[in-house]
Design a protein around this motif. Structure first.
Motif, PDB file in Angstrom:
ATOM      1  N   CYS A  86      32.894  21.946  24.021  1.00 59.44           N
ATOM      2  CA  CYS A  86      32.007  22.749  24.519  1.00 59.44           C
ATOM      3  C   CYS A  86      32.117  22.401  26.119  1.00 59.44           C
ATOM      4  N   GLN A  87      32.153  21.140  26.530  1.00 62.89           N
ATOM      5  CA  GLN A  87      32.072  20.616  27.775  1.00 62.89           C
ATOM      6  C   GLN A  87      33.065  21.558  28.492  1.00 62.89           C
ATOM      7  N   GLN A  88      34.243  21.807  27.999  1.00 63.25           N
ATOM      8  CA  GLN A  88      35.319  22.250  28.825  1.00 63.25           C
ATOM      9  C   GLN A  88      35.124  24.021  28.774  1.00 63.25           C
ATOM     10  N   THR A  89      34.423  24.585  27.690  1.00 60.99           N
ATOM     11  CA  THR A  89      34.248  25.885  27.772  1.00 60.99           C
ATOM     12  C   THR A  89      32.934  26.365  28.445  1.00 60.99           C
ATOM     13  N   THR A  90      32.195  25.310  29.318  1.00 63.97           N
ATOM     14  CA  THR A  90      31.358  25.823  30.478  1.00 63.97           C
ATOM     15  C   THR A  90      32.331  26.203  31.554  1.00 63.97           C
ATOM     16  N   GLY A  91      33.408  26.146  31.554  1.00 62.50           N
ATOM     17  CA  GLY A  91      34.318  26.699  32.846  1.00 62.50           C
ATOM     18  C   GLY A  91      34.340  25.494  33.581  1.00 62.50           C
ATOM     19  N   ILE A  92      33.979  24.419  33.691  1.00 60.04           N
ATOM     20  CA  ILE A  92      33.838  23.247  34.838  1.00 60.04           C
ATOM     21  C   ILE A  92      35.452  23.055  35.403  1.00 60.04           C
ATOM     22  N   TRP A  99      15.700   9.218  31.334  1.00 57.31           N
ATOM     23  CA  TRP A  99      15.656  10.785  30.824  1.00 57.31           C
ATOM     24  C   TRP A  99      15.988  10.566  29.331  1.00 57.31           C
ATOM     25  N   GLY A 100      15.643  11.468  28.614  1.00 57.20           N
ATOM     26  CA  GLY A 100      16.374  11.619  27.105  1.00 57.20           C
ATOM     27  C   GLY A 100      17.698  12.129  27.357  1.00 57.20           C
ATOM     28  N   ARG A 101      18.390  11.905  26.321  1.00 54.28           N
ATOM     29  CA  ARG A 101      19.810  12.661  26.033  1.00 54.28           C
ATOM     30  C   ARG A 101      19.747  14.205  26.030  1.00 54.28           C
ATOM     31  N   ARG A 102      18.787  14.300  24.963  1.00 50.39           N
ATOM     32  CA  ARG A 102      18.666  15.570  24.469  1.00 50.39           C
ATOM     33  C   ARG A 102      18.069  16.671  25.509  1.00 50.39           C
ATOM     34  N   PRO A 103      16.896  16.487  25.944  1.00 50.32           N
ATOM     35  CA  PRO A 103      16.331  17.245  27.037  1.00 50.32           C
ATOM     36  C   PRO A 103      17.173  17.398  28.322  1.00 50.32           C
ATOM     37  N   THR A 104      17.980  16.418  28.482  1.00 44.07           N
ATOM     38  CA  THR A 104      18.570  16.609  29.856  1.00 44.07           C
ATOM     39  C   THR A 104      19.940  17.504  29.659  1.00 44.07           C
ATOM     40  N   LEU A 105      20.165  17.170  28.511  1.00 45.21           N
ATOM     41  CA  LEU A 105      21.671  18.272  28.092  1.00 45.21           C
ATOM     42  C   LEU A 105      21.076  20.065  27.926  1.00 45.21           C
ATOM     43  N   LEU A 106      19.823  19.737  27.338  1.00 43.90           N
ATOM     44  CA  LEU A 106      19.221  21.124  27.068  1.00 43.90           C
ATOM     45  C   LEU A 106      19.040  21.996  28.330  1.00 43.90           C
ATOM     46  N   PHE A 111      25.792  20.983  35.729  1.00 45.84           N
ATOM     47  CA  PHE A 111      26.726  20.487  34.883  1.00 45.84           C
ATOM     48  C   PHE A 111      26.954  18.900  35.276  1.00 45.84           C
ATOM     49  N   THR A 112      26.971  18.532  36.597  1.00 42.10           N
ATOM     50  CA  THR A 112      27.209  17.091  36.831  1.00 42.10           C
ATOM     51  C   THR A 112      26.065  16.266  36.361  1.00 42.10           C
ATOM     52  N   ILE A 113      24.632  16.693  36.510  1.00 46.74           N
ATOM     53  CA  ILE A 113      23.470  16.002  36.226  1.00 46.74           C
ATOM     54  C   ILE A 113      23.541  15.895  34.517  1.00 46.74           C
ATOM     55  N   GLY A 114      23.975  16.762  33.948  1.00 48.27           N
ATOM     56  CA  GLY A 114      23.767  16.749  32.312  1.00 48.27           C
ATOM     57  C   GLY A 114      25.339  16.730  31.679  1.00 48.27           C
ATOM     58  N   TRP A 115      25.863  17.537  31.798  1.00 47.31           N
ATOM     59  CA  TRP A 115      27.033  17.613  30.712  1.00 47.31           C
ATOM     60  C   TRP A 115      28.401  16.822  31.195  1.00 47.31           C
ATOM     61  N   SER A 116      28.389  16.393  32.574  1.00 49.22           N
ATOM     62  CA  SER A 116      29.541  15.591  32.759  1.00 49.22           C
ATOM     63  C   SER A 116      29.422  14.325  32.399  1.00 49.22           C
ATOM     64  N   MET A 117      28.365  13.408  32.413  1.00 49.71           N
ATOM     65  CA  MET A 117      28.184  12.172  32.258  1.00 49.71           C
ATOM     66  C   MET A 117      27.612  11.760  30.825  1.00 49.71           C
ATOM     67  N   ILE A 118      26.234  12.604  30.671  1.00 52.33           N
ATOM     68  CA  ILE A 118      25.581  11.979  29.422  1.00 52.33           C
ATOM     69  C   ILE A 118      26.098  12.741  28.272  1.00 52.33           C
ATOM     70  N   LEU A 119      26.799  13.959  28.171  1.00 53.79           N
ATOM     71  CA  LEU A 119      27.526  14.508  27.131  1.00 53.79           C
ATOM     72  C   LEU A 119      28.496  13.509  26.575  1.00 53.79           C
ATOM     73  N   ARG A 120      29.220  13.130  27.574  1.00 55.89           N
ATOM     74  CA  ARG A 120      30.464  12.101  27.041  1.00 55.89           C
ATOM     75  C   ARG A 120      29.880  10.827  26.513  1.00 55.89           C
ATOM     76  N   VAL A 121      28.909  10.253  27.183  1.00 54.59           N
ATOM     77  CA  VAL A 121      28.067   8.768  26.779  1.00 54.59           C
ATOM     78  C   VAL A 121      27.733   9.269  25.045  1.00 54.59           C
ATOM     79  N   TYR A 122      26.852  10.209  25.156  1.00 57.25           N
ATOM     80  CA  TYR A 122      26.364  10.661  23.733  1.00 57.25           C
ATOM     81  C   TYR A 122      27.444  10.985  22.782  1.00 57.25           C
ATOM     82  N   ALA A 123      28.538  11.784  22.792  1.00 57.89           N
ATOM     83  CA  ALA A 123      29.538  11.957  21.860  1.00 57.89           C
ATOM     84  C   ALA A 123      30.236  10.758  21.446  1.00 57.89           C
ATOM     85  N   VAL A 124      30.283   9.445  22.389  1.00 60.16           N
ATOM     86  CA  VAL A 124      30.872   8.263  21.988  1.00 60.16           C
ATOM     87  C   VAL A 124      29.844   7.299  21.192  1.00 60.16           C
ATOM     88  N   GLU A 125      28.720   7.103  21.674  1.00 56.96           N
ATOM     89  CA  GLU A 125      27.725   6.248  21.366  1.00 56.96           C
ATOM     90  C   GLU A 125      27.218   6.314  19.879  1.00 56.96           C
TER      91      GLU A 125
END
Length: 512
Positions: A285-291, A338-345, A387-401
């Protein structure tokens, strides 16, 4: 009282060095699009059709997707550091081939063959080093600063993206083939540095325990200078040592291919499959944002929005990259607050809004007005910021941790492979899609992001504040959807007005 300088811990220096993996990944993203529209490149390779442009740009992603399937297993076998070194070396070779494409021949077909071969080889290396480097950084970072330490990789990514745009903006003024060769040569130099230096990095303590090298793991923890955090990490690592050692004993003597199948079986078991599926889904889904459609074809998008000259398009692309650097710095500063969840949402809502706004303007006559064109440019910037504030970094960290130790490297490689396959499809089809419909791609990307947000609301628990990676099992004992249902059931069944129909409070109804 004089000022006292506190020396940064060693784990931070190691993370900074390994973050060169992010430099390589994003520099190619930021430079390859501008390279393909340079006059000097077109003079060498002829007119580039939208389809051919998509093939040139996306080739590296296809081979990266394939190699990343094996990166996790390789990282478990020979270590995160050696896998990073191997991948960077392969990437350096591919970059050199791209830099020398066209030398000694006038055949356009031969030039393209060498260029595509170089990008294919570079992709193989990228699939190895990026996944293993990210796992390494996450595993060496103490839990209380994991978000901030991991952020160095993403700062490197956005900084290098910016560097890619502006290096091409500068070299485009060179009236020779060096205009497009210099960026590839720069990539080869950085990749060589990462390849050579990674050999001498200490191994991840968690990987050392994974291969039953406990004494070395304790030495490395002290060497990395985690201070009081080191003791907390020690206890967490010792708690899982026996289980990991037993797993290694069972694997000893079994062929590598069978061990790889075992890793996939672990991913699929009941305890791991929710987390694994969520991590892979998030990376898709990170890529289907169109980034990457925006980043690869930024000059095309800005030209389509009304900035007609090559210089104006390049400059606008560079401003996009600068915004990403600034927003990444903001995200890194507050990653562990910041929380991971609210930032991504919340940032996801911004992505959907910007994509639908661009699509709606292109679908209307307003796209051809001055106000409409500048609104589109502003919406592209809004998309990049959110995208950069949320889905760029925090999403990748969350998916691995969120992954367990036994599946972390495997799931990370699978999720990156899925990410690259999706990226490949988008990079290949975006120029053709844009040529046929100015609004269609934006509605598609906005719709995909809206669907992802719906899934996150239901199935993504909060992980901010979880110290040790080994504590993630407790977080994933129940989904937000089940937690919401449980709250409703308990609240309705609670004595109240005699009917048992008392509604849950506003706080209890939050699915978080």
């Amino acid at each position: 009282m004089g000022f006292k300088f506190e020396k940064p811990p060693m784990y931070l220096w190691y993370a900074l060095f390994v973050s060169q993996a992010g430099l390589l990944f994003s520099f190619d993203t930021g430079s390859i699009g501008p390279i393909t529209v340079m006059d000097q490149f077109i003079k060498d390779f002829g007119h580039i059709s939208p389809t051919l442009q998509g093939v040139i740009i996306s080739t590296i992603l296809l081979t990266a997707a394939i190699s990343s399937l094996f990166a996790g297993h390789l990282a478990d076998k020979i270590s995160r550091t050696y896998t990073t070194s191997l991948g960077a070396g392969i990437f350096a070779l591919g970059s050199v081939l791209q830099a020398i494409a066209g030398l000694g021949t006038t055949s356009v077909r031969a030039k393209l063959a060498v260029l595509l071969l170089g990008r294919s080889i570079a992709g193989i290396g990228e699939g190895f080093f990026l996944t293993s480097a990210q796992v390494y950084i996450i595993e060496i970072a103490p839990g209380h600063v994991r978000g901030r330490v991991t952020s160095v990789l993403f700062i490197a990514m956005t900084t290098s993206l910016c560097l890619g745009y502006f290096m091409c903006y500068g070299t485009a003024r060179i009236q020779s083939t060096m205009a497009w060769r210099i960026p590839f040569l720069w990539q080869a130099a950085v990749a060589s540095s990462l390849s050579f230096g990674s050999i001498f990095l200490p191994h991840s303590p968690r990987w050392l325990l994974h291969v039953n090298r406990r004494d070395e793991a304790m030495v490395v923890l002290e060497k990395m200078g985690m201070g009081t955090a080191a003791e907390r990490e020690k206890q967490a690592l010792l708690a899982i040592r026996e289980n990991l050692a037993t797993q290694e004993d069972n694997n000893r003597g079994i062929k590598s291919i069978l061990s790889a199948f075992r890793s996939l079986k672990l991913v699929a078991n009941k305890r791991n499959r929710w987390r694994a599926s969520l991590g892979i889904f998030m990376m898709i889904c990170q890529q289907t944002t169109g980034i990457d459609g925006v980043l690869y074809y930024a000059p095309v998008l800005f030209s389509q929005a009304g900035l007609s000259s090559q210089s104006a398009s390049f400059l606008a692309s560079g401003v996009t990259a600068i915004l990403m650097v600034i927003c990444t710095a903001i995200s890194c500063t507050y990653a562990d607050r910041w929380g991971r969840r609210p930032t991504l949402l919340y940032t996801g809502y911004g992505i959907v809004l910007s994509m639908f706004l661009i699509g709606g303007l292109y679908a209307s006559p307003n796209a051809n007005t001055t106000v409409g064109k500048w609104t589109i440019v502003a919406a592209i910037y809004l998309f990049v910021i959110t995208f950069t504030i949320g889905w760029s970094m925090i999403l990748r960290v969350y998916a691995v941790e969120i992954q367990s130790m036994e599946t972390r490297a495997t799931v990370n490689s699978l999720s990156h492979s899925a990410n690259w396959v999706t990226n490949y499809i988008i990079a290949l089809t975006t120029p053709v899609f844009l040529a046929r419909s100015a609004c269609g791609p934006y509605f598609f990307f906005g719709g995909c992001t809206a669907f992802a947000l719906f899934i996150y609301i239901l199935y993504m628990p909060e992980t901010q504040g979880i110290g040790s990676l080994e504590n993630m099992d407790k977080v994933f004992e129940i989904t937000p959807l089940k937690k919401f249902g449980k709250t409703i059931k308990e609240r309705v069944g609670r004595p109240g007005n005699g009917t048992g129909s008392v509604l849950p409070s506003e706080f209890e109804m939050q699915v978080c």
